[in-house]
Design a protein around this motif. Sequence first.
Motif, mmCIF file in Angstrom:
data_model
loop_
_atom_site.group_PDB
_atom_site.id
_atom_site.type_symbol
_atom_site.label_atom_id
_atom_site.label_comp_id
_atom_site.label_asym_id
_atom_site.label_seq_id
_atom_site.Cartn_x
_atom_site.Cartn_y
_atom_site.Cartn_z
ATOM 1 N N TRP A 75 0.836 -1.207 0.000
ATOM 2 C CA TRP A 75 0.000 0.000 0.000
ATOM 3 C C TRP A 75 0.871 1.257 0.000
ATOM 4 O O TRP A 75 0.594 2.204 -0.739
ATOM 5 C CB TRP A 75 -0.932 -0.001 1.202
ATOM 6 C CG TRP A 75 -1.772 1.227 1.289
ATOM 7 C CD1 TRP A 75 -2.903 1.497 0.576
ATOM 8 C CD2 TRP A 75 -1.537 2.360 2.115
ATOM 9 N NE1 TRP A 75 -3.387 2.735 0.915
ATOM 10 C CE2 TRP A 75 -2.561 3.291 1.863
ATOM 11 C CE3 TRP A 75 -0.562 2.691 3.053
ATOM 12 C CZ2 TRP A 75 -2.639 4.509 2.509
ATOM 13 C CZ3 TRP A 75 -0.645 3.901 3.689
ATOM 14 C CH2 TRP A 75 -1.667 4.788 3.415
ATOM 15 N N TYR A 76 1.919 1.263 0.805
ATOM 16 C CA TYR A 76 2.811 2.420 0.817
ATOM 17 C C TYR A 76 3.459 2.617 -0.547
ATOM 18 O O TYR A 76 3.558 3.747 -1.034
ATOM 19 C CB TYR A 76 3.889 2.286 1.898
ATOM 20 C CG TYR A 76 4.821 3.467 1.905
ATOM 21 C CD1 TYR A 76 4.424 4.668 2.483
ATOM 22 C CD2 TYR A 76 6.073 3.406 1.302
ATOM 23 C CE1 TYR A 76 5.262 5.771 2.467
ATOM 24 C CE2 TYR A 76 6.906 4.499 1.278
ATOM 25 C CZ TYR A 76 6.493 5.681 1.872
ATOM 26 O OH TYR A 76 7.313 6.778 1.836
ATOM 27 N N LEU A 78 2.303 1.759 -3.467
ATOM 28 C CA LEU A 78 1.315 2.221 -4.443
ATOM 29 C C LEU A 78 0.894 3.671 -4.224
ATOM 30 O O LEU A 78 0.680 4.409 -5.182
ATOM 31 C CB LEU A 78 0.082 1.308 -4.413
ATOM 32 C CG LEU A 78 0.307 -0.121 -4.893
ATOM 33 C CD1 LEU A 78 -0.954 -0.947 -4.706
ATOM 34 C CD2 LEU A 78 0.777 -0.143 -6.331
ATOM 35 N N THR A 79 0.764 4.075 -2.981
ATOM 36 C CA THR A 79 0.279 5.429 -2.707
ATOM 37 C C THR A 79 1.373 6.488 -2.771
ATOM 38 O O THR A 79 1.079 7.654 -3.027
ATOM 39 C CB THR A 79 -0.406 5.505 -1.328
ATOM 40 O OG1 THR A 79 0.520 5.107 -0.315
ATOM 41 C CG2 THR A 79 -1.638 4.628 -1.285
ATOM 42 N N ALA A 80 2.621 6.103 -2.543
ATOM 43 C CA ALA A 80 3.694 7.095 -2.511
ATOM 44 C C ALA A 80 4.583 7.053 -3.751
ATOM 45 O O ALA A 80 5.522 7.838 -3.843
ATOM 46 C CB ALA A 80 4.547 6.890 -1.256
ATOM 47 N N TRP A 81 4.288 6.170 -4.680
ATOM 48 C CA TRP A 81 5.175 5.974 -5.832
ATOM 49 C C TRP A 81 5.372 7.272 -6.616
ATOM 50 O O TRP A 81 4.422 7.963 -6.934
ATOM 51 C CB TRP A 81 4.624 4.897 -6.752
ATOM 52 C CG TRP A 81 5.632 4.492 -7.769
ATOM 53 C CD1 TRP A 81 5.665 4.852 -9.070
ATOM 54 C CD2 TRP A 81 6.769 3.674 -7.548
ATOM 55 N NE1 TRP A 81 6.747 4.303 -9.688
ATOM 56 C CE2 TRP A 81 7.463 3.568 -8.775
ATOM 57 C CE3 TRP A 81 7.285 3.018 -6.441
ATOM 58 C CZ2 TRP A 81 8.630 2.833 -8.921
ATOM 59 C CZ3 TRP A 81 8.439 2.294 -6.585
ATOM 60 C CH2 TRP A 81 9.101 2.203 -7.811
#
Length: 117
Positions: A75-76, A78-81
């Motif tokens: 999740w990190y 995917l959201t911070a990419w």
Amino acid sequence: MKPWLTWTPRILCLLFAVFLSLFALDVFDQGYGFWETVLALLMHLIPTGIVLVVLAVSWRWERIGAILFMALGIWYLLTAWGRFHWSAYVVISGPLLLIGVLFLASWLNRTRIQSTT
């Protein structure tokens, strides 16, 4: 069962929670008043709280914990990419994924031992 396989993911998770908490210390340099500082500190400690809640679940149900830790790491990513240097993804997602894999190994080892007895 090997005690290191049981305790390693738990200890690493606690150390990772302390590491995440260090990022909350920057609120004291912002010049907020007391209540604004308290609110900002609580907001910055939300990720630490999530990690500790997942650890509490993992302590009892290692398989669910393995899934949750790996999901947090993904999740990190995917959201911070694309927002940070690649090292930020390694430093945040890496330990989460490692802890998830270690909880999975601990669960598999425990399951294997229980099925042979």
